[in-house]
Design an enzyme around this catalytic site. Structure first.
Site, short mmCIF file in Angstrom:
data_model
loop_
_atom_site.label_atom_id
_atom_site.label_comp_id
_atom_site.label_asym_id
_atom_site.label_seq_id
_atom_site.Cartn_x
_atom_site.Cartn_y
_atom_site.Cartn_z
N LYS A 32 0.82 -1.20 0.00
CA LYS A 32 0.00 0.00 0.00
C LYS A 32 0.85 1.26 0.00
O LYS A 32 0.42 2.33 -0.42
CB LYS A 32 -0.99 0.01 1.17
CG LYS A 32 -0.37 -0.13 2.57
CD LYS A 32 -0.03 1.14 3.24
CE LYS A 32 0.27 1.12 4.68
NZ LYS A 32 1.23 0.32 5.31
N ASP A 56 -6.07 -0.21 5.02
CA ASP A 56 -4.75 0.38 5.26
C ASP A 56 -4.36 1.32 4.12
O ASP A 56 -3.78 2.39 4.35
CB ASP A 56 -3.72 -0.74 5.41
CG ASP A 56 -2.50 -0.34 6.21
OD1 ASP A 56 -2.46 0.79 6.73
OD2 ASP A 56 -1.58 -1.18 6.32
N THR A 68 -3.47 5.34 4.51
CA THR A 68 -2.16 5.81 4.07
C THR A 68 -2.28 6.79 2.89
O THR A 68 -1.50 7.72 2.77
CB THR A 68 -1.27 4.62 3.69
OG1 THR A 68 -1.29 3.69 4.78
CG2 THR A 68 0.16 5.03 3.47
N SER A 88 0.58 10.47 6.95
CA SER A 88 1.23 9.44 6.14
C SER A 88 2.52 9.97 5.53
O SER A 88 2.53 10.93 4.76
CB SER A 88 0.28 9.00 5.02
OG SER A 88 0.98 8.24 4.05
N ARG A 89 3.63 9.32 5.86
CA ARG A 89 4.93 9.71 5.30
C ARG A 89 4.97 9.46 3.79
O ARG A 89 5.60 10.22 3.05
CB ARG A 89 6.06 8.96 6.00
CG ARG A 89 6.22 9.32 7.46
CD ARG A 89 7.40 8.60 8.08
NE ARG A 89 7.32 7.15 7.97
CZ ARG A 89 6.79 6.34 8.87
NH1 ARG A 89 6.31 6.83 10.00
NH2 ARG A 89 6.77 5.03 8.68
N ASN A 90 4.32 8.40 3.34
CA ASN A 90 4.32 8.08 1.91
C ASN A 90 3.53 9.11 1.12
O ASN A 90 4.00 9.62 0.11
CB ASN A 90 3.77 6.67 1.69
CG ASN A 90 4.72 5.63 2.23
OD1 ASN A 90 5.75 5.38 1.65
ND2 ASN A 90 4.38 5.04 3.36
N GLU A 145 8.67 4.19 3.49
CA GLU A 145 8.69 2.77 3.17
C GLU A 145 8.35 2.48 1.72
O GLU A 145 8.81 1.50 1.14
CB GLU A 145 7.73 2.00 4.07
CG GLU A 145 8.05 2.05 5.54
CD GLU A 145 7.41 3.24 6.27
OE1 GLU A 145 6.95 4.19 5.59
OE2 GLU A 145 7.40 3.23 7.50
#
Length: 165
Positions: A11, A64, A68, A74-76, A99
């Site tokens: 994801k 999830d 995200t 959310s870092r992404n 990630e």
């Protein structure tokens, strides 16, 4: 548990793409189409690798992904926004863990092993590798897809054959 593990990892590159869409200023219609197609790619890849569709359609997959892709923490997602705003990937990764960056390349490798055409995963990876510009994201990832049922992913061999014609 294969689906839980895959959904939890795969994801992340899809959330990077959601951030790119947001950062490019596209609206809710584009985001909705993107997330729908992302769910199809996530499900196809996870099932091809031994996961169950019920797992991916639940909290550990689509749930999830939604968190995200849409969550402000959310870092992404944030990485995708920052990339399209002109910040370098190197600078982003110097200050935060994202990630989805290494996972994008792995997702493409898995897709090729499973003979799946997954243009969203591939486009995110190509942008991260510097092969595409972030502003080309929506056209490359979504507008070149064959018209088909959203739950179906075209095998890579069929896409390659049709591009030769």
């Amino acid at each position: 548990t294969v689906g839980v593990e895959l959904g939890g990892a795969l994801k992340n590159p899809l959330a990077l793409g959601a951030g790119m869409i947001e950062g490019l200023g596209f609206g809710i219609n584009t985001m909705s189409a993107y997330v729908t197609r992302s769910c199809a790619e996530l499900t196809s890849l996870c099932m091809a690798m031994g996961g169950k569709s019920e797992t991916i359609s639940g909290l550990s997959g689509v749930g999830d992904l939604m968190l995200t892709a849409f969550g402000s923490l959310s870092r992404n997602r944030s990485c995708g926004i920052r990339l399209v705003k002109g910040e370098s990937l190197e600078d982003i990764l110097a200050t935060t863990t994202v990630e989805g960056v290494p996972t994008a390349e792995v997702a493409v490798m898995f897709a090729e092993q499973c003979n799946l055409h997954l243009p969203i995963f591939r486009t995110v990876n190509n942008i991260l590798q510097g092969k595409l510009k972030p502003e080309d994201f929506v056209v490359t990832a979504m507008m070149t897809l064959p018209l088909t049922m959203e739950a179906h992913t075209t095998p890579l061999s069929e896409v390659e054959a049709s591009s030769r014609n």
